[in-house]
Design an enzyme around this catalytic site. Structure first.
Site, mmCIF file in Angstrom:
data_model
loop_
_atom_site.group_PDB
_atom_site.id
_atom_site.type_symbol
_atom_site.label_atom_id
_atom_site.label_comp_id
_atom_site.label_asym_id
_atom_site.label_seq_id
_atom_site.Cartn_x
_atom_site.Cartn_y
_atom_site.Cartn_z
ATOM 1 N N THR A 1 1.188 -1.500 -0.319
ATOM 2 C CA THR A 1 0.093 -0.288 0.019
ATOM 3 C C THR A 1 0.937 1.269 0.282
ATOM 4 O OG1 THR A 1 -1.492 -0.869 1.175
ATOM 5 C CG2 THR A 1 -1.722 1.206 1.207
ATOM 6 N N GLU A 2 0.096 2.269 -1.117
ATOM 7 C CA GLU A 2 1.312 3.558 -1.227
ATOM 8 C C GLU A 2 2.909 3.174 -1.119
ATOM 9 O OE1 GLU A 2 -0.699 5.831 -1.101
ATOM 10 O OE2 GLU A 2 -2.161 5.246 0.016
#
Lengths: 422, 449
Positions: free
Chosen positions: B145-146
């Protein structure tokens, strides 16, 4: 500078704001003469030369004075026109009025007026007389710019401009629409409109007020400038010790209990919070024409055991109230600026304010809700009472935010406006 | 030939409805269906569908010379299934060409990799299973994530069986080094790393339509010249971006779709570069050096750190409150609770609570459905309070394994739990119970502190 009140003799935010501004202006090398209707002698003169209008001699022979004096006869006082008055002042005011009336009979060509400096029955007459004083001062002293605070002094500002030809700045701390909603007083509206129309610049305390000035008074937007209010740093850094004798959390409303301040929304939100959490006490501090209605509403909702009215609070009691509070709420229906949330934040109290307040334009670390959205208001209060980090963030960043709102910077903008005019 | 690795991130969170404190214990549905549907449909027609068409056209024209990579979060997949099945169909067509790699990530688009290895693993497995089911392939490369990455995450990812991972070519990671090589994790050398070239990626994602940018307008000719100017010894250029760049952040009128078509054409015609997927690159090249990353990085903002999601008091309280129940949730079999557990972990909720943008909010306002971080926090905490009550009630009625986890997680419920009595659990009854079942009295009077 023409103002209606000056600390410590104040009934609202106007006097405090004038004091802060003049102190700020001093730092930018502006020399201020401040004219009040009545000086008591104990005002702080650290930043200004205070002129007592009651001491000024007006030459009644001059035709321009006559013109103003004639206007007085047109202005009858609307009975609902007591915007700021506190009840305990009322008696005193009426008696003072009587005294002035008696003196009127012996008026000759040159005389002094006794002003009450209050917001009483003969307010319109005082406003007109104050205008004469303004003109007289303008004719007899040296200055570069005239600055008039709120409608009470606009006639004086306009008169001074006519006599001296110097530029006029009028400062809108509140409009008649803020004070009275749609049942506004036409005389007051007209004085405000005329004052702004004659002025070279209009200063508004928020963009909210600026929009009202442009839309409802049809003033040329180019000459209306917003200068947000600021707040004086506390005199002592020491906070008042919370002498809290109840274990419940306290949520506070502090202000006049009038239409403008939206007290009924505070009560409805309180009721919603109490349905869920009985460990909260709500306090409504202040007084005003809606007070009885509010007490009845609280009784009707059956929340009186957790909802308290304190009456009017002043000075130290205000600080004590803040020190006891866990959340401060300002649900104003229409608030040109609103200095009280800043005072609360400075006392480390997280605040919930209505989006319909000018102060919302300069604050980030507060909860902003629509005044009518009691669900959101209740939710914000509940959140501040139950979610620790929100409370701590508000205190940590809020204090810093308030300390950055300096009169010195506001005064710099005002000084720049002066410079653009001379 | 040198490689260009083109990877697009596809994610949509389940946005929360306005959830007041008086809903706690009374209403257990948290999502703003109207907004979620509206936004999913808009982005599908403005971005996903037309962009997929462009890519499909390129694959049909150039065959194996053009390859592209996607990572699609579990919540995005669920929204497509629910609101825009045509997007799923479109991705399936792309998958069928064999020129598309799908990456593994956390199903919930969460930041769980930072604090809970067991839940991290569960989400990656759930996501891999979803990709397999829809597109018939099992992911072999991982992106978090990210693009959040650290030594510790590298170790966990390697342990899950992934040999390749993508992350940001952050300055604090690379120093003087170029992102245009294959690297590996210093403490876990079997994990190869592809690092994002943020200069060239952001030229497209942020600057493409910025008219005050000195290089505006960005043409395919110009962009390919920049690529060709790269030192010939450098082996890969990793262009990683949000897929919503195409048609959403950069509107169709800016000419972004024309660019998306023209620049690969140009690259392929000049024959200096080929398009590869992360797994291919990782297979073909040898890492040139190890990368040490003791403190987590991400692809966000100038700082490339975690401060967009975690770090202020609001974010930290919300994050830690949520993960207090992760031990219980690991064994939870209640479908509704599991759904909410996933949706509430989405990084977006924490992003909305970020206070560092009060000064320069421009980029972030666009993504944020809340007026202020405080509103975001308040709403999330109300929802979370209800969720935590439900989880604890569930745990009190569950078999031993769950109860033990509960005792570990929530000291306060200890005395109430007497395992022997509770073992003949009402599990079946519980899982079938309707979502809006009337809450027990206790929940009403005592919201979570």
């Amino acid at each position: 500078m023409f103002g209606w009140e000056f600390p410590p003799h104040i009934t609202g935010g106007l006097g405090t704001a004038c004091f802060g501004l003049t102190k700020g202006l001093l730092k930018h090398g502006v020399d201020v003469q401040f004219v009040v209707p009545k000086a008591y002698g104990d005002e702080s003169q650290e930043a200004v030369r205070l002129i007592n209008a009651s001491d000024v001699t007006v030459m009644m022979k001059d035709p321009i004075f006559r013109e103003y004096w004639n206007q007085i006869t047109y202005m009858e006082i609307g009975s609902n026109l007591i915007p700021y008055v506190g009840p305990e002042d009322f008696q005193q005011m009426v008696s003072e009025n009587l005294k002035v009336k008696v003196e009127e009979g012996s008026r000759v060509f040159s005389e002094k007026f006794q002003f009450s400096g209050k917001y009483g029955h003969d307010l319109m007459e005082e406003v007109a007389r104050y205008a004469l004083v303004g003109a007289s001062i303008a004719a007899n002293s040296e200055f570069d710019v005239i600055h008039a605070h709120d409608w009470l002094t606009y006639s004086a500002g306009v008169a001074a401009k006519k006599i001296s030809g110097k530029p006029l700045v009028v400062h809108m701390h509140a409009t008649e629409f803020d004070r009275s909603g749609e049942n506004y007083n036409e005389n007051v509206y007209e004085i405000e409109r005329k004052g702004m129309a004659e002025a070279d610049r209009v200063i508004t305390v928020s963009n909210l007020t600026r929009n009202i000035v442009i839309e409802r008074y049809h003033i040329d937007p180019d000459k209306v400038i917003t200068v947000h209010n600021a707040v004086e740093p506390p005199e002592t850094t020491e906070l008042v010790d919370a002498e809290k004798h109840v274990k419940e959390k306290i949520v506070t409303f502090l202000g006049r209990i009038t239409f403008q301040k939206g007290p009924e929304y505070f009560i409805e939100a309180a009721c919603k919070v109490l349905e869920r959490d009985k460990n909260v006490r709500f306090v409504m501090a202040g007084t005003g024409d809606l007070m009885e209605k509010m007490i009845r509403r609280v009784a009707k909702l059956k929340i009186s055991s957790n909802f308290h009215f304190t009456g009017f609070l002043k000075g130290e009691n205000v600080d004590r109230m803040f020190a006891m509070s866990d959340v401060y709420v300002m649900p104003s229906v229409s608030e040109p600026f609103g200095i009280s949330p800043l005072e609360a934040m400075r006392s480390n109290v997280p605040v919930v304010i209505s989006k319909q307040s000018g102060v919302a334009e300069v604050l980030d670390h507060v909860m902003k809700v629509d005044f009518w959205d009691v669900d959101a208001m209740a939710d914000a209060i509940y959140g501040l009472l139950h979610y620790k980090s929100m409370h701590s963030m508000f205190i940590e960043h809020g204090t810093e935010e308030v300390n950055n709102l300096k009169w010195e910077s506001a005064a710099l903008k005002v000084a720049d406006i002066y410079k653009s005019l001379v | 030939m040198r490689s260009i690795c083109l990877y697009f991130q596809v994610h949509q969170p389940f946005r929360l409805r306005t959830y007041r404190f008086f809903d706690i214990g009374a209403d257990h549905y948290y999502y703003d269906d109207y907004q979620n549907k509206r936004i999913a449909r808009r982005i599908a027609s403005d971005c996903y569908i037309p962009a997929n068409e462009v890519l499909l056209g390129l694959i049909n024209e150039f065959g194996s010379a053009f390859k592209v990579t996607f990572s699609i979060s579990g919540s995005a997949l669920e929204q497509f299934k629910k609101y825009t099945p045509e997007v799923i169909a479109s991705f399936k067509r792309l998958a069928k060409t064999g020129n598309v790699e799908f990456l593994a990530e956390t199903y919930a688009h969460s930041l769980v990799g930072l604090n809970d290895p067991a839940e991290f693993k569960r989400q990656v497995e759930q996501h891999a299973a979803a990709i397999k089911e829809l597109f018939g392939v099992t992911p072999t490369a991982f992106r978090n994530t990210e693009l959040v990455y650290s030594n510790s995450i590298a170790g966990q990812v390697l342990e899950m069986g992934y040999k390749t991972m993508l992350t940001e070519g952050a300055k604090q990671l690379l120093g003087w080094k170029s992102p245009n090589y294959l690297y590996c994790s210093a403490p876990h050398q079997r994990l190869k790393l592809l690092l994002r070239n943020y200069q060239l990626s952001d030229d497209i994602t942020f600057r493409f339509s910025q008219q005050d940018w000195s290089e505006w307008p960005l043409t395919a000719d110009k962009y390919v010249k920049w690529l060709n100017d790269i030192d010939p010894k450098q082996e890969i250029v990793n262009l990683f971006m949000d897929y919503e760049t195409f048609g959403e952040h950069q509107k169709a009128e800016s000419g972004i779709f024309g660019f998306l078509r023209a620049f690969p054409e140009q690259v392929i015609k000049t024959q200096r570069w080929t398009f590869s997927t992360p797994s291919e690159v990782s297979e073909d090249l040898q890492p040139v050096a190890g990368i040490d990353c003791p403190h987590a990085i991400s692809w966000a903002d100038e700082e490339r750190d975690l401060t967009a999601w975690l770090g202020n008091d609001l974010q930290d309280e919300a994050f830690s409150s949520l993960y207090k129940v992760s031990d219980i949730m690991l064994h939870c079999t209640d479908a509704d609770l599991n759904r909410d557990w996933n949706y509430l972990q989405a990084s977006d909720h924490f992003y909305y609570m970020c206070t560092k943008w009060f000064s320069d909010g421009a980029v972030h306002h666009y993504f944020n459905p809340y007026g202020s971080p405080y509103e975001a926090f308040l709403n999330y905490m109300n929802v979370l309070s209800d969720f935590l009550i439900r989880v604890r009630e569930y745990a009190e009625n569950e078999p031993v394994s769950v109860i033990e986890a509960t005792v570990k997680a929530v000291g306060t419920t200890k005395e109430k739990v007497s395992p022997a009595a509770k073992v003949p659990a009402k599990k079946e009854i519980k899982t079938k119970a309707p979502v809006a079942a009337k809450p027990p009295k206790k929940a009403e009077s005592k919201p979570r502190k």
